[in-house]
Scaffold this motif. Structure first.
Motif, PDB file in Angstrom:
ATOM      1  N   UNK A   1     -24.517  13.863   4.715  1.00  0.00           N
ATOM      2  CA  UNK A   1     -23.114  14.125   4.405  1.00  0.00           C
ATOM      3  C   UNK A   1     -22.995  15.138   3.283  1.00  0.00           C
ATOM      4  N   UNK A   2     -23.837  15.006   2.263  1.00  0.00           N
ATOM      5  CA  UNK A   2     -23.780  15.947   1.143  1.00  0.00           C
ATOM      6  C   UNK A   2     -24.072  17.374   1.598  1.00  0.00           C
ATOM      7  N   UNK A   3     -24.971  17.527   2.573  1.00  0.00           N
ATOM      8  CA  UNK A   3     -25.327  18.862   3.046  1.00  0.00           C
ATOM      9  C   UNK A   3     -24.189  19.522   3.821  1.00  0.00           C
ATOM     10  N   UNK A   4     -23.193  18.726   4.207  1.00  0.00           N
ATOM     11  CA  UNK A   4     -22.041  19.286   4.907  1.00  0.00           C
ATOM     12  C   UNK A   4     -21.102  20.035   3.982  1.00  0.00           C
ATOM     13  N   UNK A   5     -21.151  19.731   2.689  1.00  0.00           N
ATOM     14  CA  UNK A   5     -20.159  20.254   1.769  1.00  0.00           C
ATOM     15  C   UNK A   5     -20.240  21.764   1.610  1.00  0.00           C
ATOM     16  N   UNK A   6     -19.083  22.374   1.432  1.00  0.00           N
ATOM     17  CA  UNK A   6     -19.023  23.781   1.064  1.00  0.00           C
ATOM     18  C   UNK A   6     -19.877  23.981  -0.183  1.00  0.00           C
ATOM     19  N   UNK A   7     -20.640  25.047  -0.233  1.00  0.00           N
ATOM     20  CA  UNK A   7     -21.608  25.229  -1.322  1.00  0.00           C
ATOM     21  C   UNK A   7     -20.945  25.307  -2.684  1.00  0.00           C
ATOM     22  N   UNK A   8     -19.816  26.001  -2.773  1.00  0.00           N
ATOM     23  CA  UNK A   8     -19.123  26.092  -4.061  1.00  0.00           C
ATOM     24  C   UNK A   8     -18.611  24.721  -4.491  1.00  0.00           C
ATOM     25  N   UNK A   9     -18.089  23.962  -3.528  1.00  0.00           N
ATOM     26  CA  UNK A   9     -17.605  22.622  -3.851  1.00  0.00           C
ATOM     27  C   UNK A   9     -18.760  21.729  -4.296  1.00  0.00           C
ATOM     28  N   UNK A  10     -19.891  21.818  -3.602  1.00  0.00           N
ATOM     29  CA  UNK A  10     -21.056  21.006  -3.964  1.00  0.00           C
ATOM     30  C   UNK A  10     -21.501  21.296  -5.393  1.00  0.00           C
ATOM     31  N   UNK A  11     -21.466  22.591  -5.766  1.00  0.00           N
ATOM     32  CA  UNK A  11     -21.852  22.959  -7.128  1.00  0.00           C
ATOM     33  C   UNK A  11     -20.862  22.406  -8.142  1.00  0.00           C
ATOM     34  N   UNK A  12     -19.572  22.429  -7.811  1.00  0.00           N
ATOM     35  CA  UNK A  12     -18.549  21.902  -8.707  1.00  0.00           C
ATOM     36  C   UNK A  12     -18.708  20.402  -8.901  1.00  0.00           C
ATOM     37  N   UNK A  13     -18.952  19.708  -7.816  1.00  0.00           N
ATOM     38  CA  UNK A  13     -19.037  18.250  -7.888  1.00  0.00           C
ATOM     39  C   UNK A  13     -20.286  17.789  -8.627  1.00  0.00           C
ATOM     40  N   UNK A  14     -21.412  18.486  -8.451  1.00  0.00           N
ATOM     41  CA  UNK A  14     -22.666  18.114  -9.105  1.00  0.00           C
ATOM     42  C   UNK A  14     -22.913  16.605  -8.935  1.00  0.00           C
ATOM     43  N   UNK A  15     -23.017  16.192  -7.692  1.00  0.00           N
ATOM     44  CA  UNK A  15     -23.096  14.769  -7.387  1.00  0.00           C
ATOM     45  C   UNK A  15     -24.319  14.083  -7.995  1.00  0.00           C
ATOM     46  N   UNK A  16     -25.405  14.822  -8.128  1.00  0.00           N
ATOM     47  CA  UNK A  16     -26.603  14.224  -8.719  1.00  0.00           C
ATOM     48  C   UNK A  16     -26.340  13.721 -10.128  1.00  0.00           C
ATOM     49  N   UNK A  17     -25.671  14.538 -10.932  1.00  0.00           N
ATOM     50  CA  UNK A  17     -25.343  14.127 -12.300  1.00  0.00           C
ATOM     51  C   UNK A  17     -24.352  12.978 -12.306  1.00  0.00           C
ATOM     52  N   UNK A  18     -23.366  13.047 -11.417  1.00  0.00           N
ATOM     53  CA  UNK A  18     -22.345  11.991 -11.346  1.00  0.00           C
ATOM     54  C   UNK A  18     -22.980  10.657 -10.983  1.00  0.00           C
ATOM     55  N   UNK A  19     -23.859  10.665 -10.003  1.00  0.00           N
ATOM     56  CA  UNK A  19     -24.526   9.425  -9.594  1.00  0.00           C
ATOM     57  C   UNK A  19     -25.406   8.899 -10.722  1.00  0.00           C
TER      58      UNK A  19
END
Length: 610
Positions: free
Chosen positions: A414-432
């Motif tokens: 699912x994470x790989x589906x994200x728009x690249x700019x959005x993925x960078x903004x979200x920084x899910x690794x840090x959030x998790x």
């Protein structure tokens, strides 16, 4: 069981806002199809939709207690207080006069007797609001485990609240905006306490009271899991688990409407069904109704998967025959699962993207059950309480420095589906990572507890305070969307607290998952069910279902204007729509995520602000 909503504003007279409150209340009509009520008292307005379960004639709401010449106290209540009869006797002995046999009136009088301290006296699943005109205060209260949902928005001049986000959004003061934090919650697959997908909206946390006063909003935690020494030996522990289960099921079978159980053929739901049958027989009742879900052709053409090694149907039949329940199989076909109105209903029920056919099939199951029963008992949450998931027993997952379910189940698809700019903004690794650190800091400890026992306490706590809440919310929202009350005996706080403190070595004394539960109910179940390895909720295996998802995603890509194109990578979406089905569940999960997310954005007219 019901839907509640309301509005407190210390700067305006809400008698002029009846239409707004009516609109908020109407969004809860599915949760309460039997009656509606509104109570307005100056700065406070309460709305209620009723699903009549106890005292069908006398439990109308909002319920108000007042004396001549004195300001009143009003309650809008959702849920069940399973110990209401004992409380009624105690309150009567203290001088209270109860005019009905409803648990709502008991809770209201408990507040009159003990104030906010009433929460210490309640056993059940509930979410309710009490407006005290004497002090001009509102209390928002949620049960200990978070079985019943409750949301609020701090307006600065008071609050808006409701059983579901849609009730708050219907007011118009809070627009439906999803920002970066909302997307982080959505895609990280964790449940941060108090947070929602909508900006400005919070959840009343389980075991908390939110107090609203003219000077502001405060939150107080009245219950949390505690780490205590477990002094019972193994036979005593097994016996006490059985004793608790018998008491819990007996309490939760109190209702003035038809009841049933949800049966999958697994250990958890089978135990509840067997106990419910014994309770019914002991009370002179008939066979307990039980219901299961299956898909057309799935049993005959079943293909074993990594997490689903066996079909449910044979085990369901074994259990139903063994205990003598009045059983019905609800068999769904692909066309039903793909029906636009069903998929839309599931998204509307959840106020969020769905889990694809796992949600639509559950919605359809509940809709079918509701034709014969109003209350259902479920085996939900036993895995979190007793350690039933396979990853509890996988050393690599247990030792992983993150949430166990993220280490066990690959969510990179699912994470790989994200728009690249959005993925960078979200920084899910840090959030998790930050969320995991906060979750660990909340784990209660026993002095001297080290090594594997310490780690398994952490694993259990993470599941009981993070993982289970997502499942409970799903169960509540999809069942209440069709006016079905689902009760969860394994979430009784006495049982949860007791098992939480049993040593891990005791919970796995025979080397298997859910040892204590299996031992406690071994005399009630057939051998096939006792020995069955856990299987998650079933999914459809029809290739035509996958093809239909691909076709729908292909149309979104061709559309060029779909909201999903702002969130997901268009090249990845196109590749998913064109790739040959691989049988990999992550492939279908991606398709489901795109379609559900897009419809959620369209249906709720979401503003995406990053």
């Amino acid at each position: 069981m019901c839907g509640i909503t309301g509005w407190v504003d210390y700067r305006r007279d809400l008698n002029t806002e009846r239409a707004a409150l009516a609109a908020m209340t109407d969004t809860m009509s599915c949760r309460g199809p039997d009656a509606a009520g509104i109570h307005i008292d100056g700065h406070a307005a309460l709305g209620h939709r009723r699903l009549a379960i106890i005292d069908l004639d006398g439990g109308a709401q909002p319920m108000v207690f007042d004396r001549a010449g004195h300001p009143g106290v009003a309650i809008t209540y959702s849920g069940e207080a399973y110990n209401f009869r004992e409380l009624a006797r105690e309150l009567t002995a203290r001088g209270h006069e109860l005019r009905t046999t409803s648990d709502t009136e008991v809770v209201l009088h408990a507040y009159l007797e003990w104030g906010a301290g009433m929460v210490e006296h309640l056993n059940g699943m509930y979410a309710f609001a009490i407006w005290d005109a004497r002090t001009q205060e509102l209390l928002l209260v949620r049960d200990r485990m978070g079985i019943k949902p409750l949301y609020f928005h701090d307006t600065g001049d008071g609050v808006l609240f409701g059983s579901e986000p849609k009730a708050i959004l219907a007011n118009g003061l809070l627009p439906p905006v999803v920002d970066a934090d909302g997307f982080r919650e959505l895609f990280a697959q964790i449940k941060s306490p108090g947070r929602t997908y909508y900006r400005g909206m919070r959840e009343v946390q389980p075991g908390h009271v939110v107090r609203v006063r003219p000077e502001g909003v405060t939150e107080h935690r009245y219950w949390a899991l505690e780490a205590t020494e477990h002094t019972d030996d193994l036979p005593t522990t097994v016996a006490h688990v059985r004793e608790l289960l018998e008491d819990v099921v007996a309490r939760q079978m109190v209702a003035d409407v038809p009841q049933c159980t949800l049966l999958s053929g697994g250990l958890d739901s089978s135990a509840i069904t067997a106990l419910a049958q014994r309770t019914s027989r002991a009370a002179g009742g008939g066979a307990v109704r039980s219901f299961s879900v299956d898909f057309s052709g799935r049993t005959e053409n079943f293909r074993a998967e990594a997490l689903r090694a066996t079909p449910d149907a044979p085990f369901v039949a074994d259990l139903a025959g063994h205990v003598g329940s009045d059983h019905t199989d609800i068999v769904l076909d692909t066309a039903e699962l793909l029906a636009p109105d069903v998929r839309s209903a599931a998204i509307t029920a959840r106020d969020a993207p769905t889990w694809g056919d796992m949600d639509t099939s559950l919605y359809l199951l509940f809709r079918a059950v509701r034709e014969r029963s109003t209350v259902a008992l479920s085996g939900e949450s036993a895995d979190e309480v007793f350690g039933g998931y396979s990853w509890f027993h996988d050393p690599a997952v247990v030792d992983a420095p993150t949430f166990p379910w993220l280490a066990a189940i690959d969510n990179t698809g699912t994470m790989s589906l994200l728009d690249r700019d959005l993925a960078a903004t979200l920084d899910l690794g840090t959030y998790i990572g930050d969320s995991y650190a906060a979750a660990l800091a909340d784990v209660p400890r026993r002095d001297g507890e080290t090594g594997h026992e310490r780690r398994m306490r952490e694993i259990s706590h993470l599941h009981l305070t993070r993982f289970v809440r997502t499942l409970l919310d799903r169960k509540d929202r999809l069942s209440m969307a069709v006016g079905l009350e689902v009760r969860v005996p394994f979430c009784d706080h006495r049982l949860v607290q007791y098992v939480f403190n049993a040593p891990w070595s005791m919970k796995t004394f025979d080397g298997r998952e859910k040892t204590l539960l299996r031992a406690a109910v071994s005399d009630l179940l057939p051998t096939s069910v006792l020995e069955r390895v856990k299987v998650p909720y079933p999914t459809v295996q029809d290739p035509g279902y996958h093809a239909a998802l691909q076709d729908a995603v292909g149309k979104l890509v061709a559309d060029g204007q779909a909201p999903a194109l702002r969130v997901f990578d268009i090249d990845v979406m196109r590749a998913m729509a064109e790739a040959p089905p691989s049988g990999d569940p992550l492939q279908r999960e991606g398709l489901e995520s795109v379609l559900a997310g897009n419809e959620w954005a369209e249906r709720y007219d979401l503003s995406i602000e990053l």
